[in-house]
Design a protein around this motif. Structure first.
Motif, PDB file in Angstrom:
ATOM      1  N   ARG A 511     -23.061 109.615 114.211  1.00 20.84           N
ATOM      2  CA  ARG A 511     -22.320 110.756 113.214  1.00 20.84           C
ATOM      3  C   ARG A 511     -23.402 111.518 112.497  1.00 20.84           C
ATOM      4  O   ARG A 511     -22.936 112.669 112.323  1.00 20.84           O
ATOM      5  CB  ARG A 511     -21.721 109.769 112.164  1.00 20.84           C
ATOM      6  N   MET A 512     -24.556 111.042 112.254  1.00 17.88           N
ATOM      7  CA  MET A 512     -25.579 112.171 111.932  1.00 17.88           C
ATOM      8  C   MET A 512     -25.985 113.162 113.039  1.00 17.88           C
ATOM      9  O   MET A 512     -26.188 114.427 112.299  1.00 17.88           O
ATOM     10  CB  MET A 512     -26.945 111.251 111.303  1.00 17.88           C
ATOM     11  N   LEU A 513     -25.934 112.953 113.905  1.00 20.44           N
ATOM     12  CA  LEU A 513     -26.359 113.947 115.109  1.00 20.44           C
ATOM     13  C   LEU A 513     -25.114 115.008 114.972  1.00 20.44           C
ATOM     14  O   LEU A 513     -25.243 116.076 115.315  1.00 20.44           O
ATOM     15  CB  LEU A 513     -26.662 113.357 116.411  1.00 20.44           C
ATOM     16  N   ARG A 514     -23.849 114.497 114.921  1.00 20.87           N
ATOM     17  CA  ARG A 514     -22.844 115.548 114.991  1.00 20.87           C
ATOM     18  C   ARG A 514     -22.956 116.377 113.583  1.00 20.87           C
ATOM     19  O   ARG A 514     -22.902 117.513 113.654  1.00 20.87           O
ATOM     20  CB  ARG A 514     -21.453 114.745 114.920  1.00 20.87           C
ATOM     21  N   ARG A 515     -23.155 115.663 112.497  1.00 22.04           N
ATOM     22  CA  ARG A 515     -23.317 116.528 111.370  1.00 22.04           C
ATOM     23  C   ARG A 515     -24.278 117.430 111.474  1.00 22.04           C
ATOM     24  O   ARG A 515     -24.397 118.578 110.989  1.00 22.04           O
ATOM     25  CB  ARG A 515     -23.684 115.409 110.114  1.00 22.04           C
ATOM     26  N   THR A 516     -25.670 116.982 111.992  1.00 21.33           N
ATOM     27  CA  THR A 516     -26.647 118.020 112.207  1.00 21.33           C
ATOM     28  C   THR A 516     -26.166 119.272 113.029  1.00 21.33           C
ATOM     29  O   THR A 516     -26.678 120.330 112.574  1.00 21.33           O
ATOM     30  CB  THR A 516     -27.948 117.235 112.736  1.00 21.33           C
ATOM     31  N   LEU A 517     -25.567 119.058 113.916  1.00 19.33           N
ATOM     32  CA  LEU A 517     -25.018 120.218 114.815  1.00 19.33           C
ATOM     33  C   LEU A 517     -24.231 121.012 114.080  1.00 19.33           C
ATOM     34  O   LEU A 517     -24.105 122.216 114.183  1.00 19.33           O
ATOM     35  CB  LEU A 517     -24.225 119.434 116.159  1.00 19.33           C
ATOM     36  N   ALA A 518     -23.220 120.655 113.179  1.00 19.24           N
ATOM     37  CA  ALA A 518     -22.215 121.215 112.469  1.00 19.24           C
ATOM     38  C   ALA A 518     -23.062 122.054 111.397  1.00 19.24           C
ATOM     39  O   ALA A 518     -22.525 123.221 111.298  1.00 19.24           O
ATOM     40  CB  ALA A 518     -21.212 120.332 111.881  1.00 19.24           C
ATOM     41  N   LEU A 519     -23.930 121.479 110.750  1.00 16.16           N
ATOM     42  CA  LEU A 519     -24.668 122.197 109.734  1.00 16.16           C
ATOM     43  C   LEU A 519     -25.671 123.341 110.366  1.00 16.16           C
ATOM     44  O   LEU A 519     -25.674 124.671 109.811  1.00 16.16           O
ATOM     45  CB  LEU A 519     -25.375 121.310 108.981  1.00 16.16           C
ATOM     46  N   ALA A 520     -26.095 123.304 111.359  1.00 16.82           N
ATOM     47  CA  ALA A 520     -27.044 124.151 112.325  1.00 16.82           C
ATOM     48  C   ALA A 520     -26.232 125.284 112.540  1.00 16.82           C
ATOM     49  O   ALA A 520     -26.406 126.417 112.348  1.00 16.82           O
ATOM     50  CB  ALA A 520     -27.932 123.462 113.394  1.00 16.82           C
ATOM     51  N   LEU A 521     -25.051 125.033 113.181  1.00 16.35           N
ATOM     52  CA  LEU A 521     -24.203 126.018 113.530  1.00 16.35           C
ATOM     53  C   LEU A 521     -23.680 127.138 112.439  1.00 16.35           C
ATOM     54  O   LEU A 521     -23.353 128.133 112.404  1.00 16.35           O
ATOM     55  CB  LEU A 521     -22.905 125.456 114.262  1.00 16.35           C
ATOM     56  N   ALA A 522     -23.366 126.240 111.155  1.00 19.07           N
ATOM     57  CA  ALA A 522     -22.965 126.853 110.033  1.00 19.07           C
ATOM     58  C   ALA A 522     -24.134 127.661 109.349  1.00 19.07           C
ATOM     59  O   ALA A 522     -23.773 128.811 108.856  1.00 19.07           O
ATOM     60  CB  ALA A 522     -22.036 126.030 109.021  1.00 19.07           C
ATOM     61  N   TYR A 523     -25.278 127.245 109.283  1.00 19.90           N
ATOM     62  CA  TYR A 523     -26.318 127.838 108.410  1.00 19.90           C
ATOM     63  C   TYR A 523     -27.160 128.973 108.934  1.00 19.90           C
ATOM     64  O   TYR A 523     -27.556 129.742 108.660  1.00 19.90           O
ATOM     65  CB  TYR A 523     -27.322 126.663 107.999  1.00 19.90           C
ATOM     66  N   ARG A 524     -27.375 128.407 110.602  1.00 18.28           N
ATOM     67  CA  ARG A 524     -28.130 129.592 110.965  1.00 18.28           C
ATOM     68  C   ARG A 524     -27.703 129.817 112.700  1.00 18.28           C
ATOM     69  O   ARG A 524     -28.079 129.308 113.392  1.00 18.28           O
ATOM     70  CB  ARG A 524     -29.886 128.915 111.195  1.00 18.28           C
ATOM     71  N   PRO A 525     -26.287 130.628 112.580  1.00 23.03           N
ATOM     72  CA  PRO A 525     -25.835 130.459 113.959  1.00 23.03           C
ATOM     73  C   PRO A 525     -26.671 131.256 115.020  1.00 23.03           C
ATOM     74  O   PRO A 525     -26.394 131.250 116.201  1.00 23.03           O
ATOM     75  CB  PRO A 525     -24.602 131.278 113.550  1.00 23.03           C
ATOM     76  N   GLY A 526     -27.572 132.117 114.538  1.00 24.89           N
ATOM     77  CA  GLY A 526     -28.335 132.822 115.907  1.00 24.89           C
ATOM     78  C   GLY A 526     -29.707 132.265 115.851  1.00 24.89           C
ATOM     79  O   GLY A 526     -30.372 132.795 116.654  1.00 24.89           O
ATOM     80  N   GLY A 527     -30.180 131.221 115.390  1.00 25.61           N
ATOM     81  CA  GLY A 527     -31.282 130.426 115.484  1.00 25.61           C
ATOM     82  C   GLY A 527     -31.640 129.492 116.726  1.00 25.61           C
ATOM     83  O   GLY A 527     -30.359 129.507 117.731  1.00 25.61           O
ATOM     84  N   LEU A 528     -32.411 128.747 116.683  1.00 26.78           N
ATOM     85  CA  LEU A 528     -32.436 127.586 117.605  1.00 26.78           C
ATOM     86  C   LEU A 528     -32.088 126.268 117.176  1.00 26.78           C
ATOM     87  O   LEU A 528     -32.388 125.998 116.021  1.00 26.78           O
ATOM     88  CB  LEU A 528     -34.059 127.420 118.096  1.00 26.78           C
ATOM     89  N   LEU A 529     -31.341 125.648 117.682  1.00 25.37           N
ATOM     90  CA  LEU A 529     -31.238 124.025 117.422  1.00 25.37           C
ATOM     91  C   LEU A 529     -32.477 123.290 117.465  1.00 25.37           C
ATOM     92  O   LEU A 529     -32.585 122.593 116.530  1.00 25.37           O
ATOM     93  CB  LEU A 529     -29.890 123.581 118.058  1.00 25.37           C
ATOM     94  N   ALA A 530     -32.941 123.350 118.793  1.00 24.88           N
ATOM     95  CA  ALA A 530     -34.204 122.809 119.139  1.00 24.88           C
ATOM     96  C   ALA A 530     -34.670 123.117 120.104  1.00 24.88           C
ATOM     97  O   ALA A 530     -33.885 123.312 121.426  1.00 24.88           O
ATOM     98  CB  ALA A 530     -33.747 121.314 119.081  1.00 24.88           C
ATOM     99  N   ALA A 531     -35.952 123.164 120.577  1.00 21.75           N
ATOM    100  CA  ALA A 531     -36.520 123.590 121.602  1.00 21.75           C
ATOM    101  C   ALA A 531     -35.827 124.779 122.542  1.00 21.75           C
ATOM    102  O   ALA A 531     -35.949 125.885 121.812  1.00 21.75           O
ATOM    103  CB  ALA A 531     -36.621 122.212 122.741  1.00 21.75           C
ATOM    104  N   LYS A 532     -35.347 124.673 123.362  1.00 21.84           N
ATOM    105  CA  LYS A 532     -34.627 125.584 124.462  1.00 21.84           C
ATOM    106  C   LYS A 532     -33.243 125.936 123.807  1.00 21.84           C
ATOM    107  O   LYS A 532     -32.558 126.707 124.605  1.00 21.84           O
ATOM    108  CB  LYS A 532     -34.722 125.233 125.861  1.00 21.84           C
ATOM    109  N   ILE A 533     -32.606 124.902 122.817  1.00 25.29           N
ATOM    110  CA  ILE A 533     -31.150 124.916 122.915  1.00 25.29           C
ATOM    111  C   ILE A 533     -30.848 126.101 121.735  1.00 25.29           C
ATOM    112  O   ILE A 533     -31.185 126.062 120.408  1.00 25.29           O
ATOM    113  CB  ILE A 533     -30.540 123.550 122.362  1.00 25.29           C
ATOM    114  N   HIS A 534     -30.265 127.368 122.164  1.00 24.97           N
ATOM    115  CA  HIS A 534     -29.817 128.310 121.501  1.00 24.97           C
ATOM    116  C   HIS A 534     -28.650 128.006 120.632  1.00 24.97           C
ATOM    117  O   HIS A 534     -27.638 127.545 121.388  1.00 24.97           O
ATOM    118  CB  HIS A 534     -29.881 129.563 121.992  1.00 24.97           C
ATOM    119  N   LEU A 535     -28.383 128.309 119.532  1.00 31.56           N
ATOM    120  CA  LEU A 535     -27.254 127.737 118.669  1.00 31.56           C
ATOM    121  C   LEU A 535     -26.017 128.959 119.132  1.00 31.56           C
ATOM    122  O   LEU A 535     -24.991 128.455 119.000  1.00 31.56           O
ATOM    123  CB  LEU A 535     -27.543 127.930 117.002  1.00 31.56           C
ATOM    124  N   LYS A 536     -26.333 130.034 119.411  1.00 32.26           N
ATOM    125  CA  LYS A 536     -25.424 131.029 119.992  1.00 32.26           C
ATOM    126  C   LYS A 536     -24.572 130.340 121.135  1.00 32.26           C
ATOM    127  O   LYS A 536     -23.379 130.637 121.412  1.00 32.26           O
ATOM    128  CB  LYS A 536     -25.840 132.234 120.084  1.00 32.26           C
TER     129      LYS A 536
END
Length: 734
Positions: A511-536
């Protein structure tokens, strides 16, 4: 004065026949009545039985534990209480039965087997608690009994996993059957609460349990310092080590399957010659003798072997099996050949059998440094490493797809669908499985559009786990346990040898990993989630998955993202408004319109003395107007885009798409767009751009033509920096 002990004799044994016959559910097939389909030959429990075996249900979710597939009422001591428990559980599973429908306060939603199991466990404890208190009939239950039970159960007392208060959510599950038995009293045959008695009457069961509805998602995200190295390590393990580990794991399994099971009766001359030839080959080639698994070392120590024995860790059976038909040699024969073994181990030592010729891979922290992907491994260590890869696969898929635990559990070897080529010669990857949460037993077919690393991770996990048909892809372990295994390996000598960044301690679950992904997509949609994973890229596949199946799981994730995004945009708008009131004005071409909007809000809101009743209403009106303003906000790396009028959007004019409903982030030129503003938070981005560009202008080897092209961009960036500093009344100056 001597203490007086009250001895109470309580009934026990089977339910009397006249009670069983009088039950409204007597003789009914539980599965048939509940509409649960049973596999051919599977058990079909009857209501009259005290043990309901539901292990044969066709559509039972894979995530349901084996013990949760059985409802056992036998531990309930009192036969009358036992019959009441069965009638209550039947009513939850079959709410459409005519006698259940006649109960005005009965629960109308149908409980699935896993939920029935959880309720049954708590029901057994409650009824046996009453028996221990000397209660012979449920009519004797008083509010005091309920309060004492709540207090007793509110504290967890364990010898192995620790003690402490039980969470309100768990307390809610514990106390619900205590309360809900009152709503079915007319249904019960042998024992029921007295008429009118409802535990904690006048109070909601949520208040009694201390559970409060937060009104929003209260699951915290994974800490950034934990999340980043976790996903980086999972990616490296899956992409770099995974195929190599799978090859070695399959080789190890094949070797063990081919081993024979015969043992020699004595050391014959031919066997002695064969062993001598085997050992001579190892010595001549300079190869270490094979090392035995640690569990066998422990077994030998228990059998009396000396810790200093040079053969303690040598895999004698493998040496025997290499050129003979024997798979092992009894310890009693070892003394006859010990000298030749000791001589060989003294010359070449010993090491694991697998991974001896490991190919070189790039270290994670330095791509130019090549190291063997593993040091020699014993068979058990190959198996352990395979489990680490499985853990990395699940953590990675959960981190970048947003799939829930129940959805990950339903993945099978057939889940990865054939990739589909879309425009631009790019591919889309889909995973097919079942959506369990909120659906009828068995769930519904679902598809997720995911990134390629998640798709490959599922394929790799199916290969290592040797999944066949509808078998498990991932191990039956919770995500927090799997993450702990991955972290232990990464932080250990193997992970550090490969240059992986250590993973700090900290909670991580699905559940924490899912929440982290949701917040990352909402807060910084053009950035990196981690390493080579682009949020866009994550956003694109999530949106496509939602468009493909609007009512599916990715639609739910997208709704979570949009809700968080809406609140985040409101916070940023409120901060910009607070900066405006403090004299830190926005800069950029759209600053004038934004200032006018803030001035309008100030004019609309009348002044009130602090402490008056109108202050609260004023705050609500302010939030409403700021929310209207934030609805047009789109975040860019170096600016805010207030997309209120598409006809003014420079990006749409350049792209020739004036009717678009969203700005085109890739074509944003905030220094010229009339709807773009720059704020103090954007100053570091523009300062960095200006400074980095000057490096090229100051380089004498940089082509003159490129300098001529770059100089206007540097001047524009510097102009934006000066505008932000000026508008912010000295912000950014020392």
């Amino acid at each position: 004065m001597t203490a007086q002990h009250l001895v109470v004799t309580m009934p026990s044994g089977p339910i009397p026949a006249h009670w069983a016959a009088a039950s409204p559910f007597a003789g009914l097939d539980v599965c048939k009545a509940a509409g649960w389909e049973v596999l051919p030959g599977g058990p079909r429990p009857n209501f009259d039985e005290d043990f309901w075996d539901l292990s044969g249900l066709k559509d039972m979710p894979k995530s349901v534990r084996t013990n949760a597939r059985r409802l056992d009422f036998r531990p309930i001591t009192d036969p009358a209480f036992r019959l009441t428990a069965k009638e209550y559980m039947f009513a939850l599973a079959v709410p459409g039965h005519e006698r259940v429908l006649a109960q005005p306060d009965a629960i109308r939603s149908k409980f699935k087997p896993p939920s029935c199991f959880n309720i049954a466990v708590q029901l057994v404890r409650w009824l046996n608690f009453l028996t221990a208190q000397g209660i012979a009939d449920l009519v004797e239950v008083m509010q005091e009994h309920c309060d004492v039970y709540r207090d007793v159960r509110s504290q967890r007392q364990r010898k192995t996993r620790g003690s402490g208060p039980i969470t309100p959510g768990t307390m809610l599950t514990i106390l619900q059957p205590v309360r809900n038995l009152a709503f079915y009293r007319e249904l019960f045959t042998a024992a029921a609460y007295r008429p009118g008695f409802v535990p904690w009457k006048g109070h909601s069961i949520t208040d009694v349990a201390g559970w409060k509805n937060q009104g929003e998602n209260s699951v915290p995200p994974v800490a950034e310092e934990v999340f980043q190295p976790t996903v980086a390590a999972a990616l490296y393990v899956v992409e770099t080590l995974g195929p190599l580990v799978a090859d070695e794991f399959e080789f190890m399994l094949k070797r063990r399957e081919e081993a024979t099971s015969s043992t020699p009766r004595h050391v014959s001359p031919s066997l002695r010659r064969t062993l001598a030839q085997v050992l001579e080959t190892y010595v001549r080639q300079g190869k270490p003798l094979p090392e035995v698994d640690e569990r066998h070392v422990t077994k030998r120590m228990g059998a009396g072997w000396d810790a200093s024995d040079p053969l303690l860790r040598v895999h004698l059976n493998q040496l025997v099996n290499e050129r003979s038909n024997y798979s092992s040699m009894p310890d009693r024969m070892l003394d006859r050949v010990r000298p030749m073994f000791e001589e060989a181990v003294a010359k070449v030592g010993f090491a694991g059998t697998f991974g001896r010729d490991a190919v070189l891979v790039a270290r994670h922290d330095d791509k130019s440094a090549m190291v063997p992907w593993t040091l020699p491994l014993t068979g058990d260590r190959v198996r352990d490493l395979a489990f680490v890869v499985l853990a990395a696969c699940r953590v990675l898929v959960a981190s970048i797809s947003g799939m829930r635990a129940g959805e990950l559990d339903e993945l099978t070897v057939a889940s990865p669908q054939a990739p589909v080529t879309v425009s631009g010669d790019t591919q889309r990857f889909k995973l097919a499985a079942k959506l369990i949460k909120g659906r009828e037993l068995g769930g519904v077919r679902e598809e997720w559009v995911v990134l390629e690393p998640a798709y490959r991770a599922v394929q790799l996990a199916a290969r290592i786990n040797r999944a066949e048909g509808d078998g498990w892809v991932f191990p039956r372990s919770p995500t927090d346990f799997l993450h702990a295994r991955l972290r232990k390996w990464v932080n250990g000598p193997d992970g550090q040898r490969l240059g992986l960044a250590p993973i700090p301690a900290g909670p991580v679950n699905g559940r924490m990993l899912r929440r982290t992904l949701a917040l990352a997509l909402a807060y910084r949609p053009g950035g990196l989630l981690a390493a080579k994973i682009h949020l866009k890229h994550v956003s694109v596949v999530t949106t496509e998955g939602y468009a493909h199946r609007p009512g599916g799981s990715q639609g739910t994730l997208l709704a979570d993202v949009e809700q968080v995004q809406e609140e985040h945009h409101l916070e940023l708008t409120a901060q910009a408004f607070a900066d405006y009131r403090a004299g830190k004005l926005p800069a950029g071409p759209g600053a004038r319109d934004l200032i006018k909007a803030f001035e309008h809000i100030d004019d609309v809101l009348p002044e009130h003395d602090p402490g008056t009743a109108a202050v609260l209403d004023n705050e609500r009106r302010l939030e409403m107007m700021l929310r209207q303003q934030s609805a047009s906000l789109h975040l860019q790396t170096a600016n805010y885009c207030w997309f209120r009028d598409p006809s003014k959007a420079l990006c749409l004019k350049l792209a020739g798409t004036p009717n678009a409903t969203k700005p085109l982030a890739g074509m944003c030129d905030s220094a010229r767009c009339p709807q773009a503003t720059h704020h103090p938070c954007h100053l570091p981005v523009w300062q960095s751009k200006a400074a980095n560009s000057r490096v090229f202008l100051d380089n004498p080897r940089f082509p003159k033509a490129e300098k001529a092209r770059l100089r206007p961009e540097v001047e524009r960036a510097q102009q934006v920096v000066e505008e932000i500093i000026t508008a912010g009344t000295g912000y950014g100056q020392d």
